[in-house]
Design an enzyme around this catalytic site. Structure first.
Site, PDB file in Angstrom:
ATOM      1  N   ARG A   1      -8.371   2.668  23.012  1.00  0.00           N
ATOM      2  CA  ARG A   1      -8.104   2.094  24.335  1.00  0.00           C
ATOM      3  C   ARG A   1      -7.040   2.832  25.142  1.00  0.00           C
ATOM      4  NH1 ARG A   1      -7.553  -4.211  23.317  1.00  0.00           N
ATOM      5  NH2 ARG A   1      -6.391  -3.316  21.605  1.00  0.00           N
TER       6      ARG A   1
ATOM      7  N   LYS B   1     -13.066  11.921  -4.729  1.00  0.00           N
ATOM      8  CA  LYS B   1     -12.047  12.586  -5.560  1.00  0.00           C
ATOM      9  C   LYS B   1     -12.730  13.533  -6.535  1.00  0.00           C
ATOM     10  CE  LYS B   1      -8.589   8.883  -5.311  1.00  0.00           C
ATOM     11  NZ  LYS B   1      -7.462   9.476  -4.607  1.00  0.00           N
TER      12      LYS B   1
ATOM     13  N   HIS C   1     -12.806   0.587  -5.439  1.00  0.00           N
ATOM     14  CA  HIS C   1     -12.456   1.758  -6.243  1.00  0.00           C
ATOM     15  C   HIS C   1     -12.722   1.568  -7.745  1.00  0.00           C
ATOM     16  CE1 HIS C   1     -10.826   2.724  -2.449  1.00  0.00           C
ATOM     17  NE2 HIS C   1      -9.619   2.235  -2.620  1.00  0.00           N
TER      18      HIS C   1
ATOM     19  N   ASP D   1      -8.535  -5.297  -2.609  1.00  0.00           N
ATOM     20  CA  ASP D   1      -8.021  -3.987  -2.204  1.00  0.00           C
ATOM     21  C   ASP D   1      -8.440  -2.867  -3.166  1.00  0.00           C
ATOM     22  OD1 ASP D   1      -6.420  -2.365  -0.455  1.00  0.00           O
ATOM     23  OD2 ASP D   1      -4.919  -2.249  -2.045  1.00  0.00           O
TER      24      ASP D   1
HETATM   25  C1  BG6 Z   1      -6.620   2.156  -0.631  1.00  0.00           C
HETATM   26  C2  BG6 Z   1      -5.902   0.860  -0.828  1.00  0.00           C
HETATM   27  O1  BG6 Z   1      -7.996   1.941  -0.493  1.00  0.00           O
HETATM   28  O2  BG6 Z   1      -6.409   2.999  -1.764  1.00  0.00           O
HETATM   29  C3  BG6 Z   1      -4.413   1.104  -1.042  1.00  0.00           C
HETATM   30  O3  BG6 Z   1      -6.071   0.060   0.329  1.00  0.00           O
HETATM   31  C4  BG6 Z   1      -4.204   2.083  -2.174  1.00  0.00           C
HETATM   32  O4  BG6 Z   1      -3.737  -0.107  -1.319  1.00  0.00           O
HETATM   33  C5  BG6 Z   1      -5.048   3.332  -1.960  1.00  0.00           C
HETATM   34  O5  BG6 Z   1      -2.826   2.408  -2.200  1.00  0.00           O
HETATM   35  C6  BG6 Z   1      -4.986   4.228  -3.171  1.00  0.00           C
HETATM   36  O6  BG6 Z   1      -5.607   5.446  -2.869  1.00  0.00           O
HETATM   37  P1  BG6 Z   1      -5.200   6.772  -3.612  1.00  0.00           P
HETATM   38  O7  BG6 Z   1      -6.147   7.788  -3.118  1.00  0.00           O
HETATM   39  O8  BG6 Z   1      -3.773   7.054  -3.229  1.00  0.00           O
HETATM   40  O9  BG6 Z   1      -5.314   6.489  -5.080  1.00  0.00           O
END
Ligand code: BG6
Length: 483
Positions: free
Chosen positions: A41, A184, A242, A237
């Site tokens: 914006r 990764k 992950h 999260d």
């Molecule tokens: C993110 C989370 O998806 O991944 C964060 O929201 C976390 O809380 C992060 O810290 C970790 O990512 P990486 O790549 O640093 O392991």
């Protein structure tokens, strides 16, 4: 040519991750012919945005930054102010992109990649507006793809709804749901370790493996993210995305080919085979904690029950994994950062060394260190050199840094490039995301209801709640920790 349109251009993700990754790809000469267009914006011109990004990229790509290369890269960057809530902003974006494409002289071969890096509440509106303005319609030589950042919903119902809205406007083949863990290098290497070597696969099953531990611990705290984190907590999260993604790579059957369908079909099968946990089973199969100073963080409620640590025990009900416990664990404010997969093998069936030494052979262990000390270790019993017969665990140690020169690419480099090239292998499919929520939902519901104990406090810089050690020991296992 390609246009990459970043919605949420003034956000953190854009400056910390997306632009530095694109800049690094540019330096490596991996970027296709491209215009990068910021959309948000705030009104500013190209130069103002380039100036802001120069400042942040200098910081977030400090190892490779040079003024000269930045100035060349910056010419690819443009800015177009607009409001996701307003349809006229999308009509004007379309004409703006048209002008850029014409200027490049390649209007007939113009691919567009829309990157939703906004706050999640704008994902639906962005998809609807793109659809309504005709910006999602593909034609030969003109791909139209959309990348959606996490979090993808906050539970199964919201994820399904979000899928429906996006599917009204884009075909699944146009949708790239990002989980940066899949970009990764070490996570990708899990596929190579398992499926480009013949020695692991024959023992990669319940006959040889006693349990699996997948850990993503971080030493950082919540920082300025309390607004998001208070609502999300550790399960949403880190687990739904992950950790479950790493689990799929650990447990999937060998796909026939390296392509998006074959890989994602196998991943979905793993998620769908995870034994459903009823809410009332969560107190036995999960544990949660909160770092002691969490409630003092700005924006955190005084009596907050949000977990900053969690551990969950799951089972995969299929031939390969039946009754092998899988422990997932993640915490913030831990003693060190460590993302790892530990494959614990069964003890040898009989020990002929018992009479010489008190040492009982332990089961072998395969340790995949995903970050930060990227490598692989095999733990195995050895004779302690001496005139008697004593044995102990030793390590075979492979380390990426010693074996390969060059810096590990950031996961966004890989994923951005894949999305630009239309390879969705490392992006989550709609059924995958929903299957993951189906696993997490009952645990989260139990955590939000009164049936669990309050999260146990743990000290910042510790190994997490004391109870978490007792909890895993009650199943006859121990956490394997590197720090
Ligand atoms: C993110 C989370 O998806 O991944 C964060 O929201 C976390 O809380 C992060 O810290 C970790 O990512 P990486 O790549 O640093 O392991």
């Amino acid at each position: 040519m390609h246009s990459l349109i970043i919605f949420g251009a003034s956000g953190d993700l854009t400056s910390r991750k997306l632009i530095p990754a694109l800049y690094k790809l540019f330096l490596k000469k991996r970027l296709p012919s491209i215009n990068i267009v910021g959309f948000s914006r705030t009104s500013m011109d190209d130069n103002a945005w380039r100036g802001k990004l120069a400042e942040t990229t200098r910081r977030f790509a400090a190892d490779v930054f040079s003024e000269e290369s930045w100035n060349a890269f910056a010419l690819l960057i443009h800015y177009h102010a607009g409001d996701i809530a307003k349809s006229e902003s999308f009509a004007s974006l379309d004409s703006y992109l048209g002008v850029l494409e014409q200027a490049a002289g390649e209007a007939d071969e113009s691919n567009r990649l829309y990157y939703l890096a906004t706050a999640p509440q704008f994902y639906e509106a962005a998809a609807e507006q793109l659809g309504a303005a005709g910006l999602a319609a593909e034609s030969p030589g003109k791909s139209r793809r959309v990348v959606i950042e996490k979090p993808f919903g906050t539970d199964l119902v919201s994820a399904r709804h979000l899928n429906e809205v996006i599917h009204r406007n884009f075909d699944e083949s146009q949708i790239y749901r990002i989980d940066h863990y899949l970009g990764k290098e070490t996570v990708n290497n899990m596929l190579v370790l398992r499926f480009a070597n013949a020695i692991f696969e024959p023992i990669w099953n319940r006959n040889y493996i006693s349990d699996i531990q997948i850990t993503a611990n971080e030493d950082i705290l919540i920082g300025r993210r309390s607004l998001y984190y208070e609502k999300a907590g550790i399960l949403r999260d880190m687990f739904q995305n992950h950790l479950l993604q790493i689990l799929t790579f650990t447990a999937m059957e060998p796909p026939a080919r390296f392509d998006a369908k074959a890989i994602r079909d196998e991943k979905v099968k793993v998620l769908q085979s995870i034994r459903a946990m009823a809410e009332k089973e969560a107190p036995l199969n999960s544990i949660r904690g909160q770092y002691r100073s969490y409630r003092d963080e700005e924006g955190v409620a005084k009596g907050s029950q949000t977990a900053t640590y969690g551990a969950v025990r799951l089972f995969i009900d299929n031939w390969r994994w039946k009754d092998v416990p899988i422990f997932l664990r993640s915490g913030k404010g831990m003693s060190c950062m460590s993302t790892q997969v530990v494959i614990n093998f069964r003890q040898p069936p009989h020990s002929m060394f018992k009479e010489f030494s008190n040492s009982v052979p332990e089961g072998n262990r395969l340790l995949l260190q995903l970050q930060p000390a990227e490598g692989i270790q095999i733990h195995f019993m050895t004779k302690i050199p001496d005139t008697d017969m004593k044995i102990r665990m030793s390590e075979l140690n492979f380390n990426f840094k010693n074996s390969f020169s060059g810096v590990m690419p950031d996961s966004y480099e890989r994923l951005l490039l894949d999305a630009l090239h239309g390879d969705a292998s490392l992006f989550a499919r709609s059924d995958e995301v929903e299957a993951a929520w189906r696993i997490i939902d009952p645990i989260q519901k139990a955590w939000d209801s009164g049936i669990m104990q309050d999260p146990e406090f743990y000290e910042t810089g510790s190994t997490g709640p004391v109870q978490a050690d007792r909890w895993i020991e009650s199943f006859g296992q121990k956490w394997f920790d590197l720090c």
